[in-house]
Enzyme design. Structure first.
Site, PDB file in Angstrom:
ATOM      1  N   HIS A  96      80.066  16.198  41.428  1.00  0.00           N
ATOM      2  CA  HIS A  96      79.011  15.768  42.372  1.00  0.00           C
ATOM      3  C   HIS A  96      77.544  16.642  41.995  1.00  0.00           C
ATOM      4  O   HIS A  96      76.673  15.836  42.194  1.00  0.00           O
ATOM      5  CB  HIS A  96      79.574  16.408  43.751  1.00  0.00           C
ATOM      6  CG  HIS A  96      78.659  16.004  44.893  1.00  0.00           C
ATOM      7  ND1 HIS A  96      78.759  15.452  46.039  1.00  0.00           N
ATOM      8  CD2 HIS A  96      77.444  16.871  45.147  1.00  0.00           C
ATOM      9  CE1 HIS A  96      77.642  15.425  46.903  1.00  0.00           C
ATOM     10  NE2 HIS A  96      76.915  16.333  46.376  1.00  0.00           N
ATOM     11  N   GLU A  97      77.690  17.838  41.831  1.00  0.00           N
ATOM     12  CA  GLU A  97      76.515  18.605  41.248  1.00  0.00           C
ATOM     13  C   GLU A  97      75.682  17.936  40.243  1.00  0.00           C
ATOM     14  O   GLU A  97      74.311  17.914  40.107  1.00  0.00           O
ATOM     15  CB  GLU A  97      76.603  19.947  41.418  1.00  0.00           C
ATOM     16  CG  GLU A  97      77.074  20.675  42.608  1.00  0.00           C
ATOM     17  CD  GLU A  97      76.314  20.488  43.949  1.00  0.00           C
ATOM     18  OE1 GLU A  97      74.863  20.309  43.548  1.00  0.00           O
ATOM     19  OE2 GLU A  97      76.659  20.218  45.033  1.00  0.00           O
ATOM     20  N   HIS A 156      73.519  15.075  40.481  1.00  0.00           N
ATOM     21  CA  HIS A 156      72.444  15.223  41.141  1.00  0.00           C
ATOM     22  C   HIS A 156      71.153  15.649  39.896  1.00  0.00           C
ATOM     23  O   HIS A 156      69.807  15.314  40.184  1.00  0.00           O
ATOM     24  CB  HIS A 156      72.087  16.484  42.094  1.00  0.00           C
ATOM     25  CG  HIS A 156      72.862  16.226  43.356  1.00  0.00           C
ATOM     26  ND1 HIS A 156      72.508  15.045  44.195  1.00  0.00           N
ATOM     27  CD2 HIS A 156      73.636  16.837  44.136  1.00  0.00           C
ATOM     28  CE1 HIS A 156      73.118  15.217  45.269  1.00  0.00           C
ATOM     29  NE2 HIS A 156      73.846  16.067  45.414  1.00  0.00           N
TER      30      HIS A 156
END
Length: 284
Positions: free
Chosen positions: A235-236, A239
């Site tokens: 997820h990170e 980004h």
């Protein structure tokens, strides 16, 4: 999530942080109770997280989902969408506003990963690379209906973009001596508030884990759509624009919110990738 566009309709870069929150065990300080008809007002200075020194008219809008929390667990979401607000920015005054992350430019030392944290992150990176590669293959040539469940379309260009982003994540997660990001085992900047698992600074391509990343998350989830260390790391990575441009946003957390997004928003939503990777791994 708030978005700012210049007069030329170019999106102004966000220079703040993006946090991933846990979905259960949420503590009271993170929750606000509103009765029927009640409202909540808050203030934030957009010049503290965006460079508005050029001044002139900008348009601001916000949309996303507000989580509903019952007994410390997210049980649902309420969608919201603001009107467009146009304001004329005084560039000189905006340039003088203290940046929310100004201290990052003064950093001189970051503590290296050690002990259990280093071992956990090494495992998480390996698992994230594996999950991202599996999901990339599925996105490109796997079950259309499964892809549509998370990304709301079977369009080939969207499938290709999702696959490319996931392969970029796998490549980044598989490299601990190079790559485009800096990954911290702990919180060097002090942004790990209660209930925050990890956060990313897109403008710096830096990722940091919080204490509950290690204490509350398993290495790999055994349940569909549950959080774990591997998919949090995945997820990170989505980004970070250094991994794949553009970096993703946080438009919908968790399965219920993420699967209510439009195809365009799902493509740009970090949790959609984490949830899809989890689903492919567990054959959800």
């Amino acid at each position: 999530m708030a978005f700012i566009n210049s007069a030329a309709e170019d999106e102004v870069q966000f220079e703040g942080i993006k946090r991933r929150l846990r979905s259960s065990g949420i503590t009271k300080e993170a929750v606000t109770s509103l009765g029927a008809g009640e409202t909540l007002e808050d203030e934030f200075d957009i010049a503290s997280t965006s460079d508005l020194a050029s001044g002139g008219p900008v348009s601001i809008r916000s949309h996303g989902f507000v989580p509903i929390v019952v007994d410390g667990k997210i049980t649902g979401y309420i969608p919201y969408k603001s009107n467009d607000l146009t304001v004329n920015v005084d560039g000189g005054k905006a340039a003088k506003v203290t940046k929310a992350l100004s201290q990052l430019t003064r950093r001189t030392e970051v503590t290296d990963c050690k002990g259990d944290a280093e071992s956990s992150l090494t495992t998480a990176l390996s698992n994230a690379a594996k999950l991202a590669n599996q999901a990339a293959e599925a996105a490109e040539s796997g079950d259309e209906s499964k892809f549509e469940e998370y990304f709301k379309t079977t369009d080939q260009q969207t499938r290709t973009t999702v696959a490319e982003r996931l392969r970029a994540v796998a490549k980044e997660a598989g490299s601990t001596s190079g790559g485009s990001t800096t990954y911290h085992c702990s919180d060097p900047y002090g942004y790990c508030e209660p209930n925050v698992l990890a956060y990313t600074l897109p403008s710096k391509n830096e990722i940091a884990n919080c204490d509950i990343y290690y204490s509350e998350l398993p290495p790999l989830a055994q349940k569909c759509h549950a959080q774990d260390q591997a998919t949090t790391t995945l997820h990170e990575f989505t980004h970070a624009p250094g991994v794949y441009q553009p970096g993703t946003e946080d438009l919908g957390y968790g399965y219920d919110a993420a699967t209510q997004l439009s195809a365009q928003d799902a493509l740009n939503n970090a949790d959609s990738y984490a949830l899809y990777a989890n689903a492919i791994e567990l054959k959800c």
